[in-house]
Write a protein that holds these residues in place. Structure first.
Motif: not given
Length: 371
Positions: A287-300
């Motif tokens: 199976v190709i893939g890696f499951f991960s979880a967490g918050s995402v930081a964004e900046k523009r």
């Protein structure tokens, strides 16, 4: 003389040996397989999207095969279950939920042919904020960078994605058109302000594991070639930052090597990727893939064309004046009428459609975030 003859013979033998090396294709892509590919991240406090596709041989030219009508659920170690809904072919969405940093989560998949897949439980990784986005310009174009740090020294492994948006303007607007030998008003006139979009397509990774402090300073993420239309008016980039576990980082690092560094005799040879998702129905199935979880930081960040010195983008728009007795000759295919001088009756026309209609190259709808 004998020494040089031996050298020549050795070089020839080496060249023949290299030329006879058969190209290597790893089993995962050389065979006629149909392995599941899982892409996406379980985001905390924001909508999540998981995409399912199937692998194909490298030699195949068919479009991407999406895995539709599957049943997906996120399970917490504490007993909570969250079901995903298919929002479009092969893409499954989960509304925003707040993930507990004290809990762990896994992904369960059941395909329409009743095969089941399950990921390992993963911790919720909290991404630190992005400190800054910056850019520099040289003769090759503009380079874009990200700087971040974790004062607790807990992150160490990072991944980034970005979304580009740029404004494109046509220097002229067509307000008239030529129909049945007559110049009439064009309703509505052609749009002159449009926006185009692009998403990152390469794996962007960084690590501070070998540093004393958890600092990533001016990591290059993207570049805009000199003279590109992306910076003809105004450009924006939205950067998304993910915190990774060491296992996830090593997985993406190997994927990056396999996808970007193959091609020559001296490049690293491809190898099968060892993710954290497994087949319960057929344990030997990759199976190709890696499951991960967490918050995402964004900046523009925005860049205006006026901030650049001698960018080099040019549009050649030769506006030609056409008298009434030449309308049929010019406007029956050579030029498009742009506007009419009502004093003389003459019409000005252009040959290049991009000079008066930006919608042929981009989207004439201003984004909500545009400044």
């Amino acid at each position: 003389m004998k020494y040089w003859l031996n050298v020549v013979l050795f070089v020839c033998t080496l060249a023949m040996g290299i030329s006879c090396v058969d190209p290597y294709e790893p089993p995962v892509v050389a065979e006629a397989n149909n392995y599941l590919v899982v892409e996406g991240v379980l985001r905390s406090g924001a909508p999540s999207h998981i995409r399912l596709t199937r692998t194909a041989r490298l030699a195949d030219t068919a479009s991407i095969m999406t895995e539709t009508a599957a049943v997906l659920a996120v399970e917490s170690e504490g007993g909570s279950i969250f079901h995903l809904q298919e929002s479009e072919n092969g893409t499954y969405a989960l509304e925003a939920i707040d993930l507990s940093p004290q809990d762990r989560y896994r992904l369960r998949i059941k395909t329409r042919d009743s095969k089941e897949y399950l990921s390992d439980y993963v911790e919720v990784k909290q991404s630190p904020p992005i400190d800054s986005l910056s850019w520099t310009m040289n003769s090759s174009g503009v380079q874009l960078f990200v700087t971040t740090h974790d004062p607790q020294d807990n992150t160490r492994f990072y991944r980034w994605e970005f979304e580009e948006t740029w404004e494109f303007r046509s220097p002229y607007q067509s307000t008239v058109q030529y129909i049945d030998g007559q110049i009439v008003d064009r309703i509505p006139p052609t749009p002159t302000r449009c926006w185009q979009y692009n998403n990152s397509s390469r794996l962007l990774l960084g690590s501070s594991a070998k540093l004393g402090k958890d600092i990533i300073y001016m990591q290059q993420l993207a570049s805009v070639p000199y003279g590109s239309w992306k910076l003809a008016t105004k450009y924006s980039i939205l950067v998304k930052q993910y915190a990774l576990s060491q296992e996830a980082f090593e997985y993406y690092q190997q994927m990056k090597k396999n996808s970007e560094q193959m091609g020559s005799f001296f490049d690293p040879q491809p190898m099968e990727l060892g993710g954290n998702i497994y087949s319960l129905s057929t344990p030997s199935e990759p199976v190709i893939g890696f499951f991960s979880a967490g918050s995402v930081a964004e900046k523009r960040m925005f860049i205006h064309a006026g901030e650049l010195e001698s960018w080099g983008y040019r549009m050649i728009c030769d506006l030609k004046e056409v008298s009434a007795d030449s309308f049929a000759f010019y406007f029956a295919g050579r030029l498009t009428p742009i506007y009419q001088d009502f004093l003389t009756g003459n019409v000005y026309g252009l040959a290049s459609v991009h000079c008066f209609d930006c919608s042929l190259r981009a989207i004439p709808v201003e984004p909500d975030f545009w400044e």
